[in-house]
Design an enzyme around this catalytic site. Structure first.
Site, PDB file in Angstrom:
ATOM      1  N   HIS A   1      -1.608   7.908  24.637  1.00 41.17           N
ATOM      2  CA  HIS A   1      -1.114   6.552  24.863  1.00 41.17           C
ATOM      3  C   HIS A   1      -0.042   6.566  25.958  1.00 41.17           C
ATOM      4  O   HIS A   1       1.136   6.779  25.666  1.00 41.17           O
ATOM      5  CB  HIS A   1      -0.523   5.985  23.567  1.00 41.17           C
ATOM      6  CG  HIS A   1      -1.485   5.957  22.423  1.00 41.17           C
ATOM      7  ND1 HIS A   1      -1.840   7.096  21.723  1.00 41.17           N
ATOM      8  CD2 HIS A   1      -2.173   4.937  21.856  1.00 41.17           C
ATOM      9  CE1 HIS A   1      -2.709   6.769  20.770  1.00 41.17           C
ATOM     10  NE2 HIS A   1      -2.922   5.470  20.827  1.00 41.17           N
TER      11      HIS A   1
ATOM     12  N   HIS B   1       2.769   6.442  18.391  1.00 45.55           N
ATOM     13  CA  HIS B   1       1.710   6.676  19.360  1.00 45.55           C
ATOM     14  C   HIS B   1       2.290   6.997  20.735  1.00 45.55           C
ATOM     15  O   HIS B   1       1.609   7.586  21.574  1.00 45.55           O
ATOM     16  CB  HIS B   1       0.787   5.454  19.452  1.00 45.55           C
ATOM     17  CG  HIS B   1       1.492   4.182  19.760  1.00 45.55           C
ATOM     18  ND1 HIS B   1       2.060   3.406  18.784  1.00 45.55           N
ATOM     19  CD2 HIS B   1       1.730   3.548  20.933  1.00 45.55           C
ATOM     20  CE1 HIS B   1       2.624   2.341  19.342  1.00 45.55           C
ATOM     21  NE2 HIS B   1       2.443   2.412  20.651  1.00 45.55           N
TER      22      HIS B   1
ATOM     23  N   GLY C   1       3.670   7.388  13.116  1.00 42.72           N
ATOM     24  CA  GLY C   1       2.305   7.061  13.538  1.00 42.72           C
ATOM     25  C   GLY C   1       1.769   5.947  12.678  1.00 42.72           C
ATOM     26  O   GLY C   1       1.307   4.920  13.201  1.00 42.72           O
TER      27      GLY C   1
ATOM     28  N   LEU D   1       2.259   2.820  11.410  1.00 48.55           N
ATOM     29  CA  LEU D   1       3.269   1.904  11.939  1.00 48.55           C
ATOM     30  C   LEU D   1       4.119   1.258  10.845  1.00 48.55           C
ATOM     31  O   LEU D   1       3.637   0.922   9.776  1.00 48.55           O
ATOM     32  CB  LEU D   1       2.595   0.841  12.801  1.00 48.55           C
ATOM     33  CG  LEU D   1       1.960   1.389  14.088  1.00 48.55           C
ATOM     34  CD1 LEU D   1       1.227   0.288  14.842  1.00 48.55           C
ATOM     35  CD2 LEU D   1       3.007   2.034  14.979  1.00 48.55           C
TER      36      LEU D   1
ATOM     37  N   GLY E   1       3.498  -3.409  16.477  1.00 52.72           N
ATOM     38  CA  GLY E   1       2.770  -3.014  15.276  1.00 52.72           C
ATOM     39  C   GLY E   1       3.700  -2.700  14.125  1.00 52.72           C
ATOM     40  O   GLY E   1       3.422  -3.034  12.965  1.00 52.72           O
TER      41      GLY E   1
ATOM     42  N   HIS F   1      -2.766   0.844  26.883  1.00 52.78           N
ATOM     43  CA  HIS F   1      -2.244   1.296  25.585  1.00 52.78           C
ATOM     44  C   HIS F   1      -2.718   2.690  25.198  1.00 52.78           C
ATOM     45  O   HIS F   1      -1.894   3.589  25.008  1.00 52.78           O
ATOM     46  CB  HIS F   1      -2.637   0.312  24.478  1.00 52.78           C
ATOM     47  CG  HIS F   1      -2.225   0.769  23.112  1.00 52.78           C
ATOM     48  ND1 HIS F   1      -0.949   0.607  22.630  1.00 52.78           N
ATOM     49  CD2 HIS F   1      -2.919   1.412  22.130  1.00 52.78           C
ATOM     50  CE1 HIS F   1      -0.872   1.126  21.416  1.00 52.78           C
ATOM     51  NE2 HIS F   1      -2.054   1.613  21.085  1.00 52.78           N
TER      52      HIS F   1
ATOM     53  N   GLU G   1       8.046  -1.854  -3.479  1.00 50.23           N
ATOM     54  CA  GLU G   1       7.599  -0.488  -3.784  1.00 50.23           C
ATOM     55  C   GLU G   1       7.381   0.355  -2.530  1.00 50.23           C
ATOM     56  O   GLU G   1       7.839   1.504  -2.455  1.00 50.23           O
ATOM     57  CB  GLU G   1       6.300  -0.526  -4.609  1.00 50.23           C
ATOM     58  CG  GLU G   1       6.454  -1.023  -6.031  1.00 50.23           C
ATOM     59  CD  GLU G   1       6.326  -2.538  -6.140  1.00 50.23           C
ATOM     60  OE1 GLU G   1       6.343  -3.044  -7.277  1.00 50.23           O
ATOM     61  OE2 GLU G   1       6.218  -3.206  -5.085  1.00 50.23           O
TER      62      GLU G   1
ATOM     63  N   HIS H   1      -2.175  -4.647 -15.021  1.00 47.98           N
ATOM     64  CA  HIS H   1      -1.044  -3.736 -15.192  1.00 47.98           C
ATOM     65  C   HIS H   1      -1.439  -2.441 -15.907  1.00 47.98           C
ATOM     66  O   HIS H   1      -0.564  -1.635 -16.222  1.00 47.98           O
ATOM     67  CB  HIS H   1       0.064  -4.433 -15.993  1.00 47.98           C
ATOM     68  CG  HIS H   1       0.843  -5.436 -15.207  1.00 47.98           C
ATOM     69  ND1 HIS H   1       0.247  -6.471 -14.513  1.00 47.98           N
ATOM     70  CD2 HIS H   1       2.186  -5.560 -14.976  1.00 47.98           C
ATOM     71  CE1 HIS H   1       1.181  -7.192 -13.913  1.00 47.98           C
ATOM     72  NE2 HIS H   1       2.361  -6.657 -14.178  1.00 47.98           N
TER      73      HIS H   1
END
Length: 646
Positions: free
Chosen positions: A36, A76, A124, A126, A162, A266, A411, A473
């Site tokens: 990239h 990247h 990496g 993102l 990103g 990119h 979480e 759950h």
């Protein structure tokens, strides 16, 4: 001693250094025919400004405890980071840049922690780099609260579009703003391009307003090539007590004719002709992989300044050690991840006689461990009371001395922040939620394993016995799904003794994460002897029938074994705390009982009794009975198997 704030490279050197970074990155991608180039070519000025004027680090000792941390969340663009590490004298020779993305090189496609000196974390996926930077900034604040005499560093991160679109960025940015993590400075590579095209195709967020709403200091740098403007924005950010978000407008693939400012820059090599044109436009006449002497000399001076700052810190630490030797020894022990000698006996002493849930046994272990390990810190995703992780007063923006962290209902953010705290050093960390919500944090748990970080995941409410909350759950596939992640130690204890041993295994492990799988319901304190492979036995070894059960199903296995013995069978019940260490007895009929999917047991035993469908809403014991987890139902399954067995 020269100060980094007073040593300012010339305008000519700045431009030469920026072009060096741009073309080192483009050369790396071109040589590999993979990578990239666009992000490094656009973000090189902001990266150079940060590293040449603000970042406090010592290339001769990348592990210096009080160094500033730099995270390239937009992983990247790894070629940019490798160029910086090479220029500043880290152990990354030019020969490794020429091996970019090649098997066994120290310049992998995305930065990997442990492979390359100076890489603070694996990035990496993102958004996770930003999240780990938040964790590092929190660890710095908590370290400064405990050791103000020897702590005073910052955390910097470069993020892309990103990173900001991924949901985890919202979780951690909100958290950082809530705590006022003023040592955190994030630079946004605002190039308006993603892989598929313009950002505007999929996102119209006002990112600056968004971060301001979180409570961050925000600024816009309209020209990402203006080093003076970037420098001034960084200075203001360092002086603000809030975390800072600097939106730096850049052009992806800067200077590459025909592709600059487009998604074509990119993720593909520029091509020999276009790269040659870019160099010609910049007045760059040197061969590929060249570093001008003027740039090398400037970086050498900057590296020397970093070494001098490190030396000053070592003097400060020596003074601290002389004045407060016990605290200094505690600091060193925590950073070395050594356990207090009295810890393991204290864990073993928590065993009780009365039945209790293993989440409660775990709370007793955690309380005992935290009393001896000030560095053991963590919390829950708003479930401390339910998961047995109540640890007293929580950290706040006004008081970072506590050991408890209220992560809120985040979480994924929690797990990624814990990774950053672990990587920062000086802390052993844990986080908790219901097992079924491990799906929300799985990408960060995977990075814990990939980076070999000893993060402890306390995952409770471990089966359909959760009951009335219903199938949303009630975990079914979750234990098995954790077992298949390489490097994750998955432990499902059956009683107090096994829970204490599980915490012992989790705390003594320093090369990877542990998942503690704990029950909601009370379990009896069975007299189960610990064994090397299986974890325990209550009968004669190696003859007749072997029943392997984990967690809450061990008591069921014991009840089944009693009936089978009455039928005349020799039965051995084993409790594989860690199933990866379990080896079935090849001379016996082997049977597993676990209230979860049978997928992982099927190849290990002759008969796997489990649940391969979702549960139901109702009282836990009734749900278990509905799915065949009673002594009578299990006996029927086993007798049917034995009737047809050879």
């Amino acid at each position: 001693m020269t100060d980094i704030a007073t040593f300012v490279p010339s305008v000519e050197t700045d431009q030469l250094a920026v072009d060096t970074l741009r073309f080192l990155a483009a050369d790396m991608v071109e040589a590999a025919q993979s990578g990239h180039p666009g992000m490094p070519m656009g973000a090189a000025p902001m990266a150079w400004t940060l590293w040449s004027r603000h970042l406090r680090h010592d290339p001769a000792d990348p592990e210096w405890a009080d160094r500033d941390r730099f995270v390239l969340s937009a992983g990247h663009g790894s070629a940019l980071l490798y160029g910086l590490l090479h220029l500043f004298g880290y152990d990354l020779p030019l020969s490794e840049l020429k091996r970019f993305r090649q098997l066994g090189s120290r310049t992998p496609g995305h930065p990997e922690y442990g492979d390359t000196a100076g890489v603070e974390c694996t990035t990496g996926p993102l958004g996770q780099g930003l999240a780990m930077a938040v964790g590092m900034a929190l660890a710095e604040r908590m370290t400064a609260a405990r050791y103000p005499e020897i702590t005073g560093h910052r955390t910097y991160a470069i993020v892309g579009d990103g990173c900001l679109m991924e949901g985890v960025s919202h979780e951690v940015a909100s958290f950082a703003g809530h705590l006022g993590l003023g040592g955190l400075i994030v630079l946004w590579d605002d190039n308006e391009i993603t892989i598929d095209g313009a950002v505007g195709r999929s996102c119209s967020d006002d990112q600056v307003a968004r971060f301001a709403a979180y409570g961050w200091h925000t600024e816009v740098v309209a020209d990402g090539t203006d080093i003076a403007a970037i420098d001034a924005a960084l200075m203001r950010a360092k002086g603000d007590p809030r975390p800072s978000f600097l939106a730096v407008r850049t052009v992806i693939g800067h200077g590459a004719p025909g592709v600059a400012g487009t998604s074509k820059a990119h993720g593909a090599p520029l091509g020999a002709d276009r790269l040659a044109q870019a160099k010609e436009l910049a007045g760059w006449t040197l061969p590929s992989f060249s570093v001008p002497e003027q740039v090398a000399a400037t970086c050498a001076v900057l590296a020397t300044i970093g070494g001098e700052e490190h030396a000053t810190w070592l003097e400060e630490f020596a003074t601290f050690d002389a004045v407060a030797p016990e605290r200094a020894a505690e600091f060193r022990r925590a950073r070395a991840r050594l356990l207090p000698a009295e810890l393991l006996p204290a864990l073993e002493a928590v065993a009780a006689d009365a039945p209790r849930a293993t989440r409660q046994s775990s709370q007793a272990c955690l309380t005992a461990a935290m009393a001896m390990m000030p560095e053991l810190v963590g919390g829950s995703a708003d479930l401390a009371g339910s998961t047995g992780t109540v640890c007293g007063e929580v950290v706040s923006r006004d008081d970072f001395t506590s050991s408890a962290i209220a992560f809120g209902i985040r979480e994924f953010g929690m797990a990624a922040i814990l990774n950053g705290m672990s990587l920062h050093g000086g802390f052993r960390v844990f986080g908790s939620t219901f097992l079924v919500f491990a799906d929300y944090l799985r990408p960060a748990l995977r990075l814990s394993a990939l980076m070999k970080q000893p993060v402890i995941y306390v995952l409770t409410h471990d089966s359909i016995a959760v009951g009335e909350d219903g199938p949303t759950h009630q975990p079914v596939e979750h234990v098995e799904s954790l077992r298949v992640i390489p490097g994750v130690q998955v432990l499902r204890p059956a009683n107090d003794v096994e829970t204490a041993h599980a915490w012992e295994l989790a705390l003594t492990r320093v090369d990877g994460p542990t998942a503690l799988i704990l029950s909601r319901q009370s379990l009896p304190q069975l007299n189960v002897e610990m064994g090397a492979d299986a974890g325990g036995s209550d009968g004669a070894a190696g003859r007749g029938i072997e029943i392997a059960a984990t967690g809450s199903e061990v008591v069921l296995a014991v009840g089944v074994a009693e009936q089978l013995r009455a039928d005349g069978y020799d039965v051995r019940v084993v409790s594989p705390l860690d199933r990866s260490r379990f080896t079935a007895d090849s001379s016996a009929h082997t049977i597993s009982i676990e209230a979860g999917t049978t997928a992982g047991w099927a190849g290990l035993v002759d008969l796997a009794i489990g649940i391969d469908e979702f549960g139901h809403s109702g009282p836990g014991d009734e749900v278990m009975a509905r799915h065949g987890f009673t002594v009578a139902a299990v006996l029927d399954r086993i007798r049917e198997y034995l009737d047809g067995a050879p």
